[in-house]
Each structure stands twice: as C-alpha cells, then as structure tokens.
Scaffold this motif. Structure first.
Motif, PDB file in Angstrom:
ATOM      1  N   TYR A  24      28.512 -10.580  -6.235  1.00 28.78           N
ATOM      2  CA  TYR A  24      29.490 -11.518  -5.701  1.00 28.78           C
ATOM      3  C   TYR A  24      30.836 -10.842  -5.483  1.00 28.78           C
ATOM      4  CZ  TYR A  24      26.383 -15.209  -7.415  1.00 28.78           C
ATOM      5  OH  TYR A  24      25.302 -16.028  -7.644  1.00 28.78           O
ATOM      6  N   SER A  25      31.611 -11.409  -4.580  1.00 29.53           N
ATOM      7  CA  SER A  25      33.052 -11.185  -4.527  1.00 29.53           C
ATOM      8  C   SER A  25      33.655 -12.455  -5.124  1.00 29.53           C
ATOM      9  CB  SER A  25      33.528 -11.005  -3.079  1.00 29.53           C
ATOM     10  OG  SER A  25      33.360 -12.222  -2.356  1.00 29.53           O
ATOM     11  N   ARG A  26      34.940 -12.466  -5.383  1.00 25.62           N
ATOM     12  CA  ARG A  26      35.557 -13.687  -5.907  1.00 25.62           C
ATOM     13  C   ARG A  26      35.366 -14.847  -4.932  1.00 25.62           C
ATOM     14  NH1 ARG A  26      39.959 -13.249 -10.025  1.00 25.62           N
ATOM     15  NH2 ARG A  26      39.638 -11.243 -11.000  1.00 25.62           N
ATOM     16  N   ALA A  27      35.537 -14.575  -3.633  1.00 22.85           N
ATOM     17  CA  ALA A  27      35.408 -15.634  -2.625  1.00 22.85           C
ATOM     18  C   ALA A  27      33.976 -16.150  -2.540  1.00 22.85           C
ATOM     19  CB  ALA A  27      35.872 -15.126  -1.262  1.00 22.85           C
ATOM     20  N   SER A  28      32.996 -15.249  -2.549  1.00 26.76           N
ATOM     21  CA  SER A  28      31.606 -15.707  -2.428  1.00 26.76           C
ATOM     22  C   SER A  28      31.166 -16.462  -3.677  1.00 26.76           C
ATOM     23  CB  SER A  28      30.655 -14.537  -2.129  1.00 26.76           C
ATOM     24  OG  SER A  28      30.532 -13.652  -3.237  1.00 26.76           O
ATOM     25  N   LEU A  29      31.668 -16.057  -4.846  1.00 27.89           N
ATOM     26  CA  LEU A  29      31.334 -16.773  -6.075  1.00 27.89           C
ATOM     27  C   LEU A  29      31.959 -18.165  -6.064  1.00 27.89           C
ATOM     28  CD1 LEU A  29      30.022 -17.027  -8.814  1.00 27.89           C
ATOM     29  CD2 LEU A  29      31.975 -15.758  -9.793  1.00 27.89           C
ATOM     30  N   ALA A  30      33.222 -18.275  -5.654  1.00 28.34           N
ATOM     31  CA  ALA A  30      33.881 -19.580  -5.584  1.00 28.34           C
ATOM     32  C   ALA A  30      33.141 -20.508  -4.630  1.00 28.34           C
ATOM     33  CB  ALA A  30      35.344 -19.420  -5.165  1.00 28.34           C
ATOM     34  N   THR A  31      32.696 -19.974  -3.494  1.00 26.87           N
ATOM     35  CA  THR A  31      31.945 -20.774  -2.527  1.00 26.87           C
ATOM     36  C   THR A  31      30.640 -21.262  -3.124  1.00 26.87           C
ATOM     37  OG1 THR A  31      32.934 -19.634  -0.639  1.00 26.87           O
ATOM     38  CG2 THR A  31      30.808 -20.713  -0.264  1.00 26.87           C
ATOM     39  N   GLU A  32      29.910 -20.374  -3.787  1.00 24.96           N
ATOM     40  CA  GLU A  32      28.634 -20.765  -4.381  1.00 24.96           C
ATOM     41  C   GLU A  32      28.823 -21.794  -5.505  1.00 24.96           C
ATOM     42  OE1 GLU A  32      24.607 -18.720  -6.127  1.00 24.96           O
ATOM     43  OE2 GLU A  32      25.669 -17.835  -4.423  1.00 24.96           O
ATOM     44  N   ILE A  33      29.874 -21.629  -6.290  1.00 25.52           N
ATOM     45  CA  ILE A  33      30.166 -22.604  -7.352  1.00 25.52           C
ATOM     46  C   ILE A  33      30.399 -23.983  -6.737  1.00 25.52           C
ATOM     47  CG2 ILE A  33      31.889 -23.299  -9.066  1.00 25.52           C
ATOM     48  CD1 ILE A  33      32.226 -20.270  -9.715  1.00 25.52           C
ATOM     49  N   ARG A  34      31.217 -24.046  -5.685  1.00 29.71           N
ATOM     50  CA  ARG A  34      31.498 -25.338  -5.034  1.00 29.71           C
ATOM     51  C   ARG A  34      30.242 -25.946  -4.428  1.00 29.71           C
ATOM     52  NH1 ARG A  34      35.535 -22.488  -2.808  1.00 29.71           N
ATOM     53  NH2 ARG A  34      37.422 -22.517  -4.016  1.00 29.71           N
ATOM     54  N   GLU A  35      29.408 -25.104  -3.812  1.00 30.64           N
ATOM     55  CA  GLU A  35      28.169 -25.605  -3.201  1.00 30.64           C
ATOM     56  C   GLU A  35      27.225 -26.167  -4.256  1.00 30.64           C
ATOM     57  OE1 GLU A  35      26.721 -22.292  -0.913  1.00 30.64           O
ATOM     58  OE2 GLU A  35      28.149 -22.658   0.707  1.00 30.64           O
ATOM     59  N   LYS A  36      27.139 -25.519  -5.404  1.00 29.08           N
ATOM     60  CA  LYS A  36      26.208 -25.955  -6.443  1.00 29.08           C
ATOM     61  C   LYS A  36      26.736 -27.134  -7.250  1.00 29.08           C
ATOM     62  CE  LYS A  36      23.478 -24.438 -10.400  1.00 29.08           C
ATOM     63  NZ  LYS A  36      22.190 -24.926  -9.994  1.00 29.08           N
ATOM     64  N   PHE A  37      28.009 -27.090  -7.618  1.00 31.23           N
ATOM     65  CA  PHE A  37      28.563 -28.079  -8.545  1.00 31.23           C
ATOM     66  C   PHE A  37      29.459 -29.121  -7.889  1.00 31.23           C
ATOM     67  CE2 PHE A  37      27.791 -24.197 -11.064  1.00 31.23           C
ATOM     68  CZ  PHE A  37      26.860 -24.715 -11.962  1.00 31.23           C
ATOM     69  N   GLY A  38      29.853 -28.899  -6.643  1.00 29.68           N
ATOM     70  CA  GLY A  38      30.730 -29.839  -5.945  1.00 29.68           C
ATOM     71  C   GLY A  38      32.181 -29.399  -5.984  1.00 29.68           C
ATOM     72  N   THR A  39      32.937 -29.905  -5.028  1.00 29.80           N
ATOM     73  CA  THR A  39      34.333 -29.480  -4.897  1.00 29.80           C
ATOM     74  C   THR A  39      35.255 -30.138  -5.908  1.00 29.80           C
ATOM     75  OG1 THR A  39      34.719 -31.173  -3.228  1.00 29.80           O
ATOM     76  CG2 THR A  39      34.079 -28.988  -2.434  1.00 29.80           C
ATOM     77  N   GLU A  40      34.848 -31.237  -6.488  1.00 31.07           N
ATOM     78  CA  GLU A  40      35.701 -31.965  -7.427  1.00 31.07           C
ATOM     79  C   GLU A  40      35.394 -31.660  -8.897  1.00 31.07           C
ATOM     80  OE1 GLU A  40      38.298 -33.813  -6.404  1.00 31.07           O
ATOM     81  OE2 GLU A  40      37.752 -33.112  -4.411  1.00 31.07           O
ATOM     82  N   THR A  41      34.436 -30.784  -9.152  1.00 36.15           N
ATOM     83  CA  THR A  41      34.053 -30.459 -10.524  1.00 36.15           C
ATOM     84  C   THR A  41      35.073 -29.521 -11.146  1.00 36.15           C
ATOM     85  OG1 THR A  41      31.731 -30.715  -9.971  1.00 36.15           O
ATOM     86  CG2 THR A  41      32.211 -29.432 -11.935  1.00 36.15           C
ATOM     87  N   SER A  42      35.396 -29.781 -12.406  1.00 36.58           N
ATOM     88  CA  SER A  42      36.228 -28.846 -13.162  1.00 36.58           C
ATOM     89  C   SER A  42      35.340 -28.208 -14.235  1.00 36.58           C
ATOM     90  CB  SER A  42      37.437 -29.541 -13.784  1.00 36.58           C
ATOM     91  OG  SER A  42      37.043 -30.436 -14.793  1.00 36.58           O
ATOM     92  N   PHE A  43      35.839 -27.128 -14.802  1.00 32.28           N
ATOM     93  CA  PHE A  43      35.044 -26.350 -15.740  1.00 32.28           C
ATOM     94  C   PHE A  43      35.805 -26.174 -17.048  1.00 32.28           C
ATOM     95  CE2 PHE A  43      33.809 -25.428 -11.483  1.00 32.28           C
ATOM     96  CZ  PHE A  43      32.438 -25.499 -11.538  1.00 32.28           C
TER      97      PHE A  43
END
Length: 84
Positions: A24-43
């Motif tokens: 991953y790059s930071r951007a590709s990881l952030a995109t995959e996180i949003r796709e899997k967990f949703g844009t409104e999810t916090s961690f």
C-alpha cells in the motif's frame, strides 16, 4: 433520533492488510479502508479513539507497524499488539 458513528478497532484494518496480501501507499490504504468500512467510520486503538482513516494510518506508521517505504509498505504481523 441520534446518529451514532460506527467505530472499529485498528486490528480490523491490520487484519484487512494481512489478508489482502498487497503493498500500500498511504493514499491507497486510506481508499481501501473507506471502501471496506465506510466513509463515516472512526477507528480506535488501545490508547486512542475517534481516529479518521488518515489519522489511523499515521498512528500505525509512528508505532512502527509497517515495513517498506512511504509509497510501498505492508503491515508487519509481528508488530500487532494483542491487547484487544
């Protein structure tokens, strides 16, 4: 009715990275996180909560959880804590 933002533990992101078996790059990881967990999810982690995808990536990077370069890294499974 009150809207409650979904929260996920950082381990779920780490497990996603391990099972995906890719770099991953930071951007590709952030995109995959949003796709899997949703844009409104916090961690959250054992020590922090309310993190965005980008904040979680920064936190994990600072904790030495990734191996590789800024543009091509993987999660290092040996660096997963087991406090959850």
């Amino acid at each position: 009715m009150k809207f409650v933002m979904e929260e996920r533990h950082a381990h779920e992101v780490m497990e996603m990275m391990i099972s995906g078996g890719k770099r991953y790059s930071r951007a590709s990881l952030a995109t995959e996180i949003r796709e899997k967990f949703g844009t409104e999810t916090s961690f959250y982690t054992c020590s922090m909560k309310g993190l965005s995808a980008e904040q979680l990536i920064e936190f994990l990077s600072q904790k030495g959880k990734f191996s590789g370069t800024e543009d091509s890294f993987v999660f290092d499974p040996g660096r997963m804590c087991h406090g959850h």
